[in-house]
Enzyme design. Structure first.
Site, PDB file in Angstrom:
ATOM      1  N   LYS A 120      22.113  31.331  11.385  1.00  0.00           N
ATOM      2  CA  LYS A 120      21.842  30.314  11.717  1.00  0.00           C
ATOM      3  C   LYS A 120      22.389  29.320  10.079  1.00  0.00           C
ATOM      4  CE  LYS A 120      17.364  31.678  13.991  1.00  0.00           C
ATOM      5  NZ  LYS A 120      16.596  31.704  14.354  1.00  0.00           N
ATOM      6  N   LYS A 202      24.504  32.816  26.701  1.00  0.00           N
ATOM      7  CA  LYS A 202      23.019  33.227  27.308  1.00  0.00           C
ATOM      8  C   LYS A 202      22.260  32.413  27.328  1.00  0.00           C
ATOM      9  CE  LYS A 202      19.438  35.457  23.809  1.00  0.00           C
ATOM     10  NZ  LYS A 202      19.198  36.280  22.765  1.00  0.00           N
ATOM     11  N   LYS A 205      17.316  27.882  25.521  1.00  0.00           N
ATOM     12  CA  LYS A 205      16.208  26.710  25.255  1.00  0.00           C
ATOM     13  C   LYS A 205      16.689  25.825  24.489  1.00  0.00           C
ATOM     14  CE  LYS A 205      13.240  29.268  22.130  1.00  0.00           C
ATOM     15  NZ  LYS A 205      12.191  30.521  22.573  1.00  0.00           N
TER      16      LYS A 205
END
Ligand code: TRP
Length: 336
Positions: A120, A202, A205
């Site tokens: 991240k 994967k 969203k």
């Protein structure tokens, strides 16, 4: 009666889901569907992890509506708020408070090794905030407050659960038996769903291509259209195979939704084409999600009931969380 799984001896399960963005079919088949099933066997605590969501910047109005919507989805799926504890994390202040305490028993070195933090930080190089760094400590607080025995987690959260265990063991070694040391739980029904446009990824969203994922709240036409456009593989046979990642993903989805085994699905579609199969998967998913969307919309439309439910959930959660929190505070030496 020799049933030992009575209310008092039921194992405690805890899990949380972030309200960041729209929840997908991947969240549903990978996690939420088993949350619904687990309520029959365990004493379950489920939360909307809204405090976790602000480790990346959120737009206030959007965050608020996503918190409501995520809470409503949990109820719409059939998670019973009477039988279980269902709440919004930020409404129980012990989460943030215990996280502070635990952060003083967590080493800088172990946090820097977290792969999600490293990933991240690369993704948001302009906002590597301290919350992003200490996020696993907050997650440990979520878990430890409720004396959770079992935590259903996907692969991406295993490392964080390990840390929660390490922190609990470390604290207990100093102060005695304060925290229950949790274990990972792999639900029977958890299916790993991949992107409809790129099977090596994967379903997520955050994927820029909106055809790659299906939202739990998508309408029937959108769902069917996305499945019609799903990437498939060369050949024409409908079977699970390594060189058929697209079709394998669709078989996984179809069997997760219908409860049929992969072999049964292969037999059902033997000799039929990709087009026909993709339509069948789209229709099955649309049928499964339609009542969830309908209930979600009803719940969201009735703000009074919604408010009553999340407040009751927070109260129930806090009555448990408070005890654990004060016990830990007292052991450390604070004045109560
Ligand atoms: N970090 C988890 C995720 O992003 C969500 C989460 C927060 C969680 N607290 C938790 C999961 C406690 C399990 C237990 O998916």
């Amino acid at each position: 009666m020799c049933d030992t799984n009575t209310e008092a001896t039921k194992k405690k399960v805890l899990s949380c889901i972030q309200p960041s963005g729209l929840l997908t079919l991947g969240n549903y088949l990978g996690a939420l569907k088993s949350w619904v099933e687990m309520q029959n066997d365990f004493d379950c605590t489920y939360a909307v992890a809204d405090l976790h969501a602000i480790t990346v910047r959120q737009e206030p109005a959007k965050l608020r509506s996503q918190i409501y919507s995520t809470f409503a989805i949990l109820l719409a799926l059939g998670i019973d708020p009477e039988k279980n504890t269902v709440f919004i994390q930020s409404q129980v202040p012990e989460h943030a408070a215990l996280a502070w305490l635990l952060s003083c028993y967590t080493q800088f070195g172990e946090m820097s090794r977290m792969t999600q933090f490293k990933d991240k930080s690369k993704k948001h190089p302009d906002n590597i905030n301290v919350g992003l760094f200490s996020y696993p400590v907050l997650m440990a607080a979520d878990i430890l407050l409720y004396k959770s025995d079992l935590v259903p987690v996907g692969d991406d959260q295993k490392q964080h659960l390990e840390i929660a265990r390490d922190i609990a063991i470390r604290f207990n070694n100093i102060y005695g038996d304060v925290f229950t040391v949790p274990e990972a739980y792999i639900p029977k029904a958890g299916a790993r769903i991949r992107s409809l446009q790129d099977s090596s990824r994967k379903m997520s969203k955050s994927d820029d291509n909106a055809n790659a994922w299906v939202a739990i709240l998508d309408g029937r036409d959108d769902i069917i259209r996305k499945f019609k456009r799903a990437v498939t593989d060369s050949g024409s046979e409908i079977r699970i195979a390594e060189d058929k990642p697209g079709i394998s993903n669709l078989i996984t989805i179809y069997s997760a939704v219908t409860g049929k085994t992969a072999a049964e699905v292969e037999r059902e579609f033997d000799g039929r084409g990709y087009g026909e199969f993709k339509l069948a998967v789209g229709e099955a998913v649309a049928d499964e999600l339609a009542p969830v969307k309908q209930r979600h919309d009803e719940i969201i439309g009735d703000k009074k009931t919604l408010e009553r439910l999340y407040k009751a959930g927070a109260e129930k959660a806090e009555s448990v969380a408070r005890k654990t929190y004060f016990k830990a505070m007292k052991k450390v030496g604070f004045v109560l």
